[in-house]
Design an enzyme around this catalytic site. Sequence first.
Site, PDB file in Angstrom:
ATOM      1  N   LYS A 116       0.828  -1.216   0.000  1.00  0.00           N
ATOM      2  CA  LYS A 116       0.000   0.000   0.000  1.00  0.00           C
ATOM      3  C   LYS A 116       0.851   1.250   0.000  1.00  0.00           C
ATOM      4  O   LYS A 116       0.452   2.272  -0.566  1.00  0.00           O
ATOM      5  CB  LYS A 116      -0.975   0.004   1.180  1.00  0.00           C
ATOM      6  CG  LYS A 116      -2.145  -0.947   0.965  1.00  0.00           C
ATOM      7  CD  LYS A 116      -3.377  -0.527   1.732  1.00  0.00           C
ATOM      8  CE  LYS A 116      -4.543  -1.453   1.441  1.00  0.00           C
ATOM      9  NZ  LYS A 116      -5.649  -1.326   2.372  1.00  0.00           N
ATOM     10  N   LYS A 132      -4.253 -10.607  -6.523  1.00  0.00           N
ATOM     11  CA  LYS A 132      -5.569 -10.898  -5.947  1.00  0.00           C
ATOM     12  C   LYS A 132      -6.627  -9.949  -6.527  1.00  0.00           C
ATOM     13  O   LYS A 132      -6.300  -8.812  -6.902  1.00  0.00           O
ATOM     14  CB  LYS A 132      -5.519 -10.832  -4.412  1.00  0.00           C
ATOM     15  CG  LYS A 132      -5.709  -9.465  -3.820  1.00  0.00           C
ATOM     16  CD  LYS A 132      -6.009  -9.512  -2.329  1.00  0.00           C
ATOM     17  CE  LYS A 132      -6.100  -8.060  -1.855  1.00  0.00           C
ATOM     18  NZ  LYS A 132      -6.389  -7.847  -0.478  1.00  0.00           N
ATOM     19  N   LYS A 146     -10.973  -4.509  -5.064  1.00  0.00           N
ATOM     20  CA  LYS A 146     -11.896  -3.454  -5.497  1.00  0.00           C
ATOM     21  C   LYS A 146     -11.157  -2.164  -5.833  1.00  0.00           C
ATOM     22  O   LYS A 146     -11.707  -1.280  -6.474  1.00  0.00           O
ATOM     23  CB  LYS A 146     -12.985  -3.217  -4.445  1.00  0.00           C
ATOM     24  CG  LYS A 146     -12.479  -2.997  -3.041  1.00  0.00           C
ATOM     25  CD  LYS A 146     -13.605  -3.170  -2.005  1.00  0.00           C
ATOM     26  CE  LYS A 146     -13.026  -3.432  -0.629  1.00  0.00           C
ATOM     27  NZ  LYS A 146     -13.918  -4.039   0.318  1.00  0.00           N
TER      28      LYS A 146
HETATM   29  P1  TYM Z   1     -10.810  -6.189   3.316  1.00  0.00           P
HETATM   30  O1  TYM Z   1     -11.880  -5.179   3.481  1.00  0.00           O
HETATM   31  O2  TYM Z   1      -9.672  -5.876   2.383  1.00  0.00           O
HETATM   32  O3  TYM Z   1     -11.434  -7.556   2.848  1.00  0.00           O
HETATM   33  C1  TYM Z   1     -12.501  -8.170   3.560  1.00  0.00           C
HETATM   34  C2  TYM Z   1     -12.347  -9.678   3.534  1.00  0.00           C
HETATM   35  O4  TYM Z   1     -12.343 -10.154   2.185  1.00  0.00           O
HETATM   36  C3  TYM Z   1     -11.205 -10.983   1.986  1.00  0.00           C
HETATM   37  N1  TYM Z   1     -10.739 -10.815   0.601  1.00  0.00           N
HETATM   38  C4  TYM Z   1     -10.551 -11.826  -0.246  1.00  0.00           C
HETATM   39  N2  TYM Z   1     -10.690 -13.152  -0.118  1.00  0.00           N
HETATM   40  C5  TYM Z   1     -10.418 -13.910  -1.197  1.00  0.00           C
HETATM   41  N3  TYM Z   1     -10.027 -13.414  -2.393  1.00  0.00           N
HETATM   42  C6  TYM Z   1      -9.855 -12.087  -2.565  1.00  0.00           C
HETATM   43  N4  TYM Z   1      -9.478 -11.605  -3.747  1.00  0.00           N
HETATM   44  C7  TYM Z   1     -10.130 -11.224  -1.464  1.00  0.00           C
HETATM   45  N5  TYM Z   1     -10.081  -9.877  -1.292  1.00  0.00           N
HETATM   46  C8  TYM Z   1     -10.460  -9.657  -0.022  1.00  0.00           C
HETATM   47  C9  TYM Z   1     -10.165 -10.475   2.983  1.00  0.00           C
HETATM   48  O5  TYM Z   1      -9.200 -11.452   3.278  1.00  0.00           O
HETATM   49  C10 TYM Z   1     -11.022 -10.138   4.169  1.00  0.00           C
HETATM   50  O6  TYM Z   1     -11.269 -11.295   4.931  1.00  0.00           O
HETATM   51  N6  TYM Z   1      -8.134  -5.524   7.506  1.00  0.00           N
HETATM   52  C11 TYM Z   1      -9.299  -6.171   6.924  1.00  0.00           C
HETATM   53  C12 TYM Z   1     -10.592  -5.784   7.633  1.00  0.00           C
HETATM   54  C13 TYM Z   1     -10.530  -5.967   9.092  1.00  0.00           C
HETATM   55  C14 TYM Z   1     -10.599  -7.200   9.801  1.00  0.00           C
HETATM   56  C15 TYM Z   1     -10.508  -6.851  11.165  1.00  0.00           C
HETATM   57  C16 TYM Z   1     -10.691  -8.539   9.396  1.00  0.00           C
HETATM   58  C17 TYM Z   1     -10.427  -4.982  10.011  1.00  0.00           C
HETATM   59  N7  TYM Z   1     -10.416  -5.510  11.267  1.00  0.00           N
HETATM   60  C18 TYM Z   1     -10.526  -7.848  12.162  1.00  0.00           C
HETATM   61  C19 TYM Z   1     -10.697  -9.522  10.406  1.00  0.00           C
HETATM   62  C20 TYM Z   1     -10.627  -9.163  11.739  1.00  0.00           C
HETATM   63  C21 TYM Z   1      -9.436  -5.774   5.466  1.00  0.00           C
HETATM   64  O7  TYM Z   1      -8.945  -4.746   5.056  1.00  0.00           O
HETATM   65  O8  TYM Z   1     -10.231  -6.610   4.725  1.00  0.00           O
END
Ligand code: TYM
Length: 335
Positions: A118, A200, A203
């Site tokens: 990032k 991956k 969005k």
């Molecule tokens: P975020 O918002 O980027 O993504 C949310 C969830 O979607 C999963 N994910 C994917 N899984 C499979 N293939 C993909 N291409 C893909 N893109 C995203 C992510 O692994 C995630 O599970 N930091 C986290 C949000 C967060 C969180 C937490 C998660 C904040 N606090 C506490 C667990 C526990 C995030 O940015 O996810």
Amino acid sequence: MSEQAERKQRILSGIQPTGTFTLGNYIGAVRNWSRLQEDFECLYMVADLHSLTVRQEPAELRRKSREAAAMLLAAGIDPAVSLLFVQSHVPAHAQLSWVLSCNTQFGELSRMTQFKDKSAKHADNVNAGLFTYPDLMAADILIYNADLVPVGVDQKQHLELARNVAQRFNNLYSPTFHLPEPYFGSTGAKIMSLQEPEKKMSKSDTNANSFILMTDDADTILRKCKRAVTDSDGVVRAGEDKPGVTNLMSIYSSLTGKSFETIEKEFEGQGYGAFKEAVAGSIIDAFRPIQAEYARILADKAYLDGVLRDGAAAASRMADRMLAKVYKKVGLLQL
Ligand code: TYM
């Protein structure tokens, strides 16, 4: 039976409200969340504080946070069973995150690959929040003593950091936090970009053909699937040498429950055209009922806000108890 033995294992997970959720978010995380509700005590949150690590347009972030919550409900999160809330509505997360960051080393945070990625991508805004982001995520999890954290594999390193920080705190002060385990779905824990299958699906990708959104209509889904990058050999088979086809097979397999072997047989001698149409069909079928629910819930702002208000109140009661315990252990004066 003791209270401990009766207690269901607890789950916490979060998703950022930046942009509409992708097929990757759905298969990797959100879909599993609703399935886990029966067997676990679940807390799910819209991680709006995390989104501030990248510049946001304020009005849009507010709108997206409601949309994210509506999509989670549409995808099957049942507020009668699970808690759904917005992260910033439970202030104890940010408060605990400060204490955790004082117990995390600069070197540990510097090793986070998401920070490196990032900061390369947003070189004009490598802010301190981007750096300490894993501590906020650790606070989200540890403040509820979550046992399991359902995420996609891209979050694995952050989970490991949460465990390390928890363990360090427990050793320094006395047992306080459970060590959370990641929970990955069986297939599709990492859905790849449709245009560059080595990356991956995200969005924030600048190429809209690389991802499918949960709000995409049937024509758009079909078009994006047809344009998905494959290879020139025309055989539906999984393998490291065929990342594009393998990714489409993972999507199809996780949405239909068919094994890779069955899929290979199904499309034997048919080339990619029919296969891509079938993949698109499986996505359209999965999203159709969710999209209808999403529209309905989003139109009912009073209901949606009520769910979020109740969720935050219940989550705050739990989080505040843990925060008070931690503040006491580290020596903050309590009157
Ligand atoms: P975020 O918002 O980027 O993504 C949310 C969830 O979607 C999963 N994910 C994917 N899984 C499979 N293939 C993909 N291409 C893909 N893109 C995203 C992510 O692994 C995630 O599970 N930091 C986290 C949000 C967060 C969180 C937490 C998660 C904040 N606090 C506490 C667990 C526990 C995030 O940015 O996810």
